[in-house]
Design a protein around this motif. Structure first.
Motif, PDB file in Angstrom:
ATOM      1  N   LYS A 285       0.814  -1.217   0.000  1.00 12.22           N
ATOM      2  CA  LYS A 285       0.000   0.000   0.000  1.00 12.22           C
ATOM      3  C   LYS A 285       0.846   1.264   0.000  1.00 12.22           C
ATOM      4  N   LYS A 286       2.031   1.198   0.611  1.00  9.11           N
ATOM      5  CA  LYS A 286       2.822   2.410   0.787  1.00  9.11           C
ATOM      6  C   LYS A 286       4.301   2.070   0.823  1.00  9.11           C
ATOM      7  N   LEU A 287       5.117   3.037   0.384  1.00 10.10           N
ATOM      8  CA  LEU A 287       6.578   2.940   0.498  1.00 10.10           C
ATOM      9  C   LEU A 287       7.003   3.870   1.628  1.00 10.10           C
ATOM     10  N   LEU A 288       7.491   3.309   2.712  1.00  6.97           N
ATOM     11  CA  LEU A 288       7.922   4.087   3.876  1.00  6.97           C
ATOM     12  C   LEU A 288       9.444   4.073   3.942  1.00  6.97           C
ATOM     13  N   ILE A 289      10.046   5.254   3.886  1.00  9.56           N
ATOM     14  CA  ILE A 289      11.502   5.379   3.908  1.00  9.56           C
ATOM     15  C   ILE A 289      11.893   6.145   5.165  1.00  9.56           C
ATOM     16  N   ALA A 290      12.781   5.589   5.961  1.00  9.33           N
ATOM     17  CA  ALA A 290      13.149   6.225   7.231  1.00  9.33           C
ATOM     18  C   ALA A 290      14.645   6.146   7.460  1.00  9.33           C
ATOM     19  N   ARG A 291      15.153   7.161   8.134  1.00  8.48           N
ATOM     20  CA  ARG A 291      16.561   7.190   8.553  1.00  8.48           C
ATOM     21  C   ARG A 291      16.602   7.614  10.010  1.00  8.48           C
ATOM     22  N   PRO A 292      17.587   7.138  10.753  1.00  9.44           N
ATOM     23  CA  PRO A 292      17.731   7.628  12.122  1.00  9.44           C
ATOM     24  C   PRO A 292      18.273   9.045  12.141  1.00  9.44           C
ATOM     25  N   VAL A 293      17.681   9.891  12.990  1.00 10.93           N
ATOM     26  CA  VAL A 293      18.302  11.175  13.296  1.00 10.93           C
ATOM     27  C   VAL A 293      19.338  10.844  14.351  1.00 10.93           C
ATOM     28  N   VAL A 294      20.601  10.832  13.994  1.00  8.98           N
ATOM     29  CA  VAL A 294      21.645  10.222  14.811  1.00  8.98           C
ATOM     30  C   VAL A 294      21.936  11.068  16.039  1.00  8.98           C
ATOM     31  N   ALA A 348      11.564  10.256   9.827  1.00  6.76           N
ATOM     32  CA  ALA A 348      12.661   9.946  10.749  1.00  6.76           C
ATOM     33  C   ALA A 348      12.224   8.781  11.617  1.00  6.76           C
ATOM     34  N   LEU A 349      13.150   7.930  11.996  1.00  8.40           N
ATOM     35  CA  LEU A 349      12.798   6.766  12.813  1.00  8.40           C
ATOM     36  C   LEU A 349      12.162   7.170  14.129  1.00  8.40           C
ATOM     37  N   THR A 350      12.484   8.368  14.613  1.00  6.38           N
ATOM     38  CA  THR A 350      11.907   8.861  15.850  1.00  6.38           C
ATOM     39  C   THR A 350      10.388   8.789  15.812  1.00  6.38           C
ATOM     40  N   TYR A 351       9.800   8.962  14.618  1.00  2.00           N
ATOM     41  CA  TYR A 351       8.351   9.066  14.511  1.00  2.00           C
ATOM     42  C   TYR A 351       7.656   7.751  14.178  1.00  2.00           C
ATOM     43  N   ILE A 352       8.386   6.649  14.067  1.00  2.00           N
ATOM     44  CA  ILE A 352       7.701   5.394  13.776  1.00  2.00           C
ATOM     45  C   ILE A 352       7.738   4.429  14.959  1.00  2.00           C
ATOM     46  N   ARG A 353       8.341   4.852  16.047  1.00  2.00           N
ATOM     47  CA  ARG A 353       8.298   4.023  17.250  1.00  2.00           C
ATOM     48  C   ARG A 353       6.857   3.910  17.745  1.00  2.00           C
ATOM     49  N   GLY A 354       6.497   2.712  18.167  1.00  2.00           N
ATOM     50  CA  GLY A 354       5.164   2.502  18.719  1.00  2.00           C
ATOM     51  C   GLY A 354       4.096   2.225  17.687  1.00  2.00           C
ATOM     52  N   ARG A 355       4.446   2.349  16.392  1.00  2.00           N
ATOM     53  CA  ARG A 355       3.470   2.108  15.346  1.00  2.00           C
ATOM     54  C   ARG A 355       3.469   0.651  14.924  1.00  2.00           C
ATOM     55  N   SER A 356       2.342   0.209  14.381  1.00  3.46           N
ATOM     56  CA  SER A 356       2.275  -1.078  13.703  1.00  3.46           C
ATOM     57  C   SER A 356       2.153  -0.770  12.216  1.00  3.46           C
ATOM     58  N   ILE A 357       2.985  -1.412  11.385  1.00  2.00           N
ATOM     59  CA  ILE A 357       3.082  -1.003   9.982  1.00  2.00           C
ATOM     60  C   ILE A 357       2.766  -2.199   9.073  1.00  2.00           C
ATOM     61  N   PRO A 358       1.490  -2.438   8.754  1.00  2.00           N
ATOM     62  CA  PRO A 358       1.126  -3.546   7.863  1.00  2.00           C
ATOM     63  C   PRO A 358       1.098  -3.119   6.403  1.00  2.00           C
ATOM     64  N   GLY A 359       1.337  -4.075   5.506  1.00  2.00           N
ATOM     65  CA  GLY A 359       1.164  -3.867   4.081  1.00  2.00           C
ATOM     66  C   GLY A 359       2.031  -2.794   3.468  1.00  2.00           C
ATOM     67  N   GLN A 360       3.239  -2.617   3.971  1.00  2.00           N
ATOM     68  CA  GLN A 360       4.102  -1.557   3.457  1.00  2.00           C
ATOM     69  C   GLN A 360       5.489  -2.103   3.100  1.00  2.00           C
ATOM     70  N   GLY A 383       4.250  -5.067  10.358  1.00  2.00           N
ATOM     71  CA  GLY A 383       2.966  -5.758  10.424  1.00  2.00           C
ATOM     72  C   GLY A 383       2.810  -6.802   9.327  1.00  2.00           C
ATOM     73  N   GLU A 384       1.639  -7.421   9.299  1.00  2.00           N
ATOM     74  CA  GLU A 384       1.336  -8.466   8.330  1.00  2.00           C
ATOM     75  C   GLU A 384       1.390  -7.900   6.912  1.00  2.00           C
ATOM     76  N   GLY A 385       2.049  -8.639   6.022  1.00  2.00           N
ATOM     77  CA  GLY A 385       2.097  -8.244   4.624  1.00  2.00           C
ATOM     78  C   GLY A 385       3.107  -7.165   4.301  1.00  2.00           C
ATOM     79  N   SER A 386       3.994  -6.835   5.242  1.00  2.00           N
ATOM     80  CA  SER A 386       5.021  -5.815   4.991  1.00  2.00           C
ATOM     81  C   SER A 386       6.361  -6.466   4.692  1.00  2.00           C
ATOM     82  N   LYS A 387       7.235  -5.691   4.055  1.00  2.00           N
ATOM     83  CA  LYS A 387       8.607  -6.109   3.810  1.00  2.00           C
ATOM     84  C   LYS A 387       9.508  -4.993   4.328  1.00  2.00           C
TER      85      LYS A 387
END
Length: 443
Positions: A285-294, A348-360, A383-387
């Motif tokens: 469903k979506k392409l999610l690209i993230a990098r750590p803010v070091v 940024a990875l800071t903003y994906i903590r705590g999320r469940s990410i299916p189908g992405q 989540g299910e169906g993600s890579k």
């Protein structure tokens, strides 16, 4: 003979359980170390988490006795918070400035001098992740060593994801005839891993060769299922890049790791694969690209502007690759394209903590700057169906307490190499430009 280990603050901030790693020896924590840990406990990052964990653990150990007198550790050994070996007199001739590092070194030196005067002299060892602290200890005549218990693998032994095997030409002919080969037919003295690539070469010295992939069971060798056609204008320029695309475009492999120097094509190949899967095939469903803010979790609030403006300097390498793939001509065009598509998200990875990410289709760039705990936090969000694809160069780390052998990316590579749902490739040849390759090799 039992030894005395004096621990630097960085050891405990890297591994809160380090006090249990020294068997039946005595572990000494200088009082100044507690002050340094206390100053870190409010941090929102991994260092703060480790500081809080160690503080709670040390508080729990107080039930075993008074820490400044020394207590027995549950798994053997003895722990002591040192208050009486703080004198600076023996250190000031060499290092006069009263810094926290020098105060920790003073404890180690005083213990060392005290043991030298005893009939049964116990070795005193300064343990630190800080190279200069170890050098200064050596100057003072105190044995010093790095903390290596958290090391995942020695870099020369790191899993590459492929290997070259020289065989009788008849074996190569058999593969081309039947398009299948049993791993047992190679008569190897070591096992092959699921989705590992094998380059067969003629032991007689001819140019005859074959590129194969181990199946998910680890028992059979099969041909690559992809052709070498370009995707989004990007084609493989070497064997390792072709292997990488094979893993990136295989929907049966939900976790892929790619390592390599700058310019080897890790990010560009992965973005092209993600765009094909999301925009062309609609597999995700979506392409999610993230990098750590070091380091991960660092507050970016001091930067001016809204969140997107604050993140742009950290995410610019991603946008550069996207501009190349979309062949944009003007500055700002890529923002309009991404806004129009709506299926590509740069975070940024800071903003994906705590999320469940299916189908992405999830891309984590610069993953070598993540600790083992952080990488677990990220991968467990899938989540299910993600890579998820983890990219990075273990030799290029900005995190103060990680190295090539103890970072989260290396951790995933080694832990997942025997799993049928994962694949890994180390890219070695730079393809950005001849200049970039020379820079990576020479500088």
């Amino acid at each position: 003979m039992k030894k005395i280990f004096v621990l630097d603050t960085n050891v405990l901030l890297q591994d809160p359980n380090a006090i249990y790693a020294f068997e039946d020896n005595e572990v000494v924590i200088p009082a100044i170390v507690l002050e340094e840990i206390d100053s870190k406990k409010r941090n929102a990052d991994e260092i703060g988490r480790n500081a809080r964990q160690f503080s709670r653990m040390l508080d729990g150990l107080r039930s075993g006795g008074r820490l400044f007198e020394g207590i027995e550790l549950p798994g053997g050994g003895r722990l002591k918070v040192e208050l009486n070996h703080r004198s600076f007199a023996k250190l000031q001739d060499a290092f006069a400035e009263v810094t926290n590092d020098n105060r920790i070194l003073a404890v180690a030196l005083n213990y060392h001098m005290e043991q030298q005067e005893k009939e049964t002299c116990r070795p005193v060892i300064m343990v630190s992740k800080d190279t200069l602290v170890r050098i200064k200890a050596d100057v003072l005549g105190v044995t010093a060593q790095d903390y290596l218990t958290d090391r995942i693998v020695n870099m020369p032994d790191m899993y590459m994801g492929y290997l070259t095997i020289h065989v009788h030409p008849g074996v190569i002919d058999e593969f081309y005839t039947y398009r299948l080969l049993s791993v047992n037919s190679l008569q190897l003295s070591y096992p092959l891993h699921p989705h590992e690539f094998v380059i067969l070469k003629d032991e007689m010295g001819t140019s005859k060769s074959a590129l194969l992939k181990v199946d998910a069971t680890g028992r059979k060798l099969e041909p690559l299922f992809l052709s070498n056609d370009p995707i989004w204008g990007i084609g493989a320029r070497n064997a390792q890049q072709r292997m990488a695309l094979e893993l990136l475009l295989n929907d049966e492999i939900p976790i892929v790791t790619l390592t390599g120097k700058a310019g080897t094509g890790k990010t560009l190949l992965t973005l092209a694969s993600g765009l094909m899967k999301v925009e062309d095939e609609r597999k995700y469903k979506k392409l999610l690209i993230a990098r750590p803010v070091v380091p991960m979790g660092k507050d970016i609030g001091y930067l001016p502007g809204e969140k997107e403006e604050k993140l742009r300097p950290w995410m610019q390498p991603i946008y550069d690759n996207l501009e190349f793939l979309f062949d944009t001509k003007k500055s700002g065009d890529i923002d309009k394209i991404l806004a129009g598509l709506g299926s590509i998200q740069v975070e940024a990875l800071t903003y994906i903590r705590g999320r469940s990410i299916p189908g992405q289709f999830i891309i984590i760039d610069e993953a070598q700057n993540l600790s083992k705990h952080e990488i677990k936090t990220i991968v467990s969000r899938v989540g299910e169906g993600s890579k998820i694809v983890l990219l990075g160069d273990p030799e290029q780390i900005d995190h103060p307490y990680l190295d090539a052998s103890s970072n989260g990316l290396t951790y995933v590579v080694e832990r997942f190499k025997d799993q049928s749902i994962s694949g890994h490739i180390t890219l070695e040849r730079g393809e950005r430009s001849h200049l970039a390759q020379l820079a990576a090799d020479l500088l």
